[in-house]
Design a protein around this motif. Structure first.
Motif, PDB file in Angstrom:
ATOM      1  N   SER A  14     -10.640  13.699  -1.848  1.00  0.00           N
ATOM      2  CA  SER A  14      -9.176  13.743  -1.926  1.00  0.00           C
ATOM      3  C   SER A  14      -8.673  15.161  -1.648  1.00  0.00           C
ATOM      4  N   ARG A  15      -9.288  16.121  -2.315  1.00  0.00           N
ATOM      5  CA  ARG A  15      -8.863  17.513  -2.145  1.00  0.00           C
ATOM      6  C   ARG A  15      -9.148  18.016  -0.728  1.00  0.00           C
ATOM      7  N   SER A  16     -10.218  17.530  -0.120  1.00  0.00           N
ATOM      8  CA  SER A  16     -10.500  17.953   1.258  1.00  0.00           C
ATOM      9  C   SER A  16      -9.476  17.371   2.231  1.00  0.00           C
ATOM     10  N   PHE A  72      -0.978  10.593  -3.152  1.00  0.00           N
ATOM     11  CA  PHE A  72      -2.142   9.888  -3.685  1.00  0.00           C
ATOM     12  C   PHE A  72      -1.681   8.894  -4.729  1.00  0.00           C
ATOM     13  N   ASP A  73      -2.330   7.757  -4.754  1.00  0.00           N
ATOM     14  CA  ASP A  73      -2.048   6.791  -5.803  1.00  0.00           C
ATOM     15  C   ASP A  73      -2.685   7.297  -7.097  1.00  0.00           C
ATOM     16  N   ALA A  74      -2.621   6.521  -8.133  1.00  0.00           N
ATOM     17  CA  ALA A  74      -3.285   6.907  -9.381  1.00  0.00           C
ATOM     18  C   ALA A  74      -4.774   6.636  -9.196  1.00  0.00           C
ATOM     19  N   PRO A  90      -7.975  16.069 -20.044  1.00  0.00           N
ATOM     20  CA  PRO A  90      -7.414  15.904 -18.696  1.00  0.00           C
ATOM     21  C   PRO A  90      -7.873  14.605 -18.031  1.00  0.00           C
ATOM     22  N   ILE A  91      -7.023  14.125 -17.131  1.00  0.00           N
ATOM     23  CA  ILE A  91      -7.334  12.934 -16.339  1.00  0.00           C
ATOM     24  C   ILE A  91      -7.588  13.401 -14.912  1.00  0.00           C
ATOM     25  N   PHE A  92      -8.714  12.992 -14.350  1.00  0.00           N
ATOM     26  CA  PHE A  92      -9.073  13.376 -12.985  1.00  0.00           C
ATOM     27  C   PHE A  92      -9.001  12.147 -12.082  1.00  0.00           C
ATOM     28  N   ASP A 116     -17.624   8.634   3.163  1.00  0.00           N
ATOM     29  CA  ASP A 116     -16.780   9.282   2.148  1.00  0.00           C
ATOM     30  C   ASP A 116     -15.389   8.668   2.121  1.00  0.00           C
ATOM     31  N   VAL A 117     -14.897   8.260   3.279  1.00  0.00           N
ATOM     32  CA  VAL A 117     -13.654   7.486   3.368  1.00  0.00           C
ATOM     33  C   VAL A 117     -14.069   6.097   3.815  1.00  0.00           C
ATOM     34  N   LYS A 118     -13.773   5.117   2.994  1.00  0.00           N
ATOM     35  CA  LYS A 118     -14.257   3.757   3.253  1.00  0.00           C
ATOM     36  C   LYS A 118     -13.420   2.993   4.272  1.00  0.00           C
ATOM     37  N   MET A 119     -12.095   3.126   4.196  1.00  0.00           N
ATOM     38  CA  MET A 119     -11.195   2.362   5.072  1.00  0.00           C
ATOM     39  C   MET A 119      -9.998   3.217   5.462  1.00  0.00           C
TER      40      MET A 119
END
Length: 182
Positions: free
Chosen positions: A64-66, A87-89, A56-58, A154-157
């Motif tokens: 992100s989930r929050s 969400f982007d890749a 799997p790719i995470f 946790d969120v930079k920008m």
């Protein structure tokens, strides 16, 4: 993914073209409810194909989930879709909302994802409006059923932008690239 995910093949064959049509219709009709729902469902399914890949790719992380949970709680509280995510890749959320909810949504984001420094939000005036905005206590109660105030950083920008006029052909003077066609 192509070699190991049956979901990806099904998605390409059965889902993507239908969703593209639905989202195009929603945009043309200015139907944010339909646009938001399809956008979030498609984002979720894309990331499900990443999980269906072997190994799997995470791309998404706990933050992100929050953000997904926060958006769904916000919409539930509002009784309709006021915000949508994709969400982007990678773990980076893109949030959509209507003009009338921008300050409220940014206030919510800043409450649950505190700033690292003065320049976390690219639009200082909007940031100041959001910091002064009083969130409804029942909204806070609703969001806190599944979320918490995250660690600073946790969120930079946060980039606040608006939809533009779409693609445009630039003349050579306005272009940032010097194309030489021979």
């Amino acid at each position: 993914s192509v070699a190991t995910s049956e979901l990806l093949a099904f998605r390409a064959k059965e889902i993507v073209s239908k969703r593209m049509k639905t989202i195009e219709e929603a945009i043309k009709a200015k139907d944010f409810e339909a646009f938001g729902k399809v956008t979030m469902m498609d984002s979720n399914q894309f990331h499900a194909t990443c999980l269906d890949t072997y190994p799997p790719i995470f791309y998404m992380n706990d933050v992100s989930r929050s953000i997904i949970q926060m958006v769904h709680k916000y919409n539930s509280w509002a009784g309709g879709i006021r915000a949508a995510y994709t969400f982007d890749a990678g773990p980076n959320a893109v949030l959509y909302t209507l003009e009338e909810y921008v300050v409220e949504l940014l206030a919510l984001v800043l409450k649950y994802y505190p700033e690292v420094g003065e320049d976390k939000v690219n639009n200082v005036n909007l940031k100041n409006e959001a910091l002064e905005f009083q969130l409804n206590p029942s909204l806070i109660e609703c969001v806190e059923q599944s979320s918490r105030i995250h660690e600073t950083g946790d969120v930079k920008m946060v980039y606040c932008t608006k939809g533009g006029t779409g693609p445009q052909v630039l003349d050579a003077v306005s272009s940032v690239i010097d194309f030489k066609i021979e």
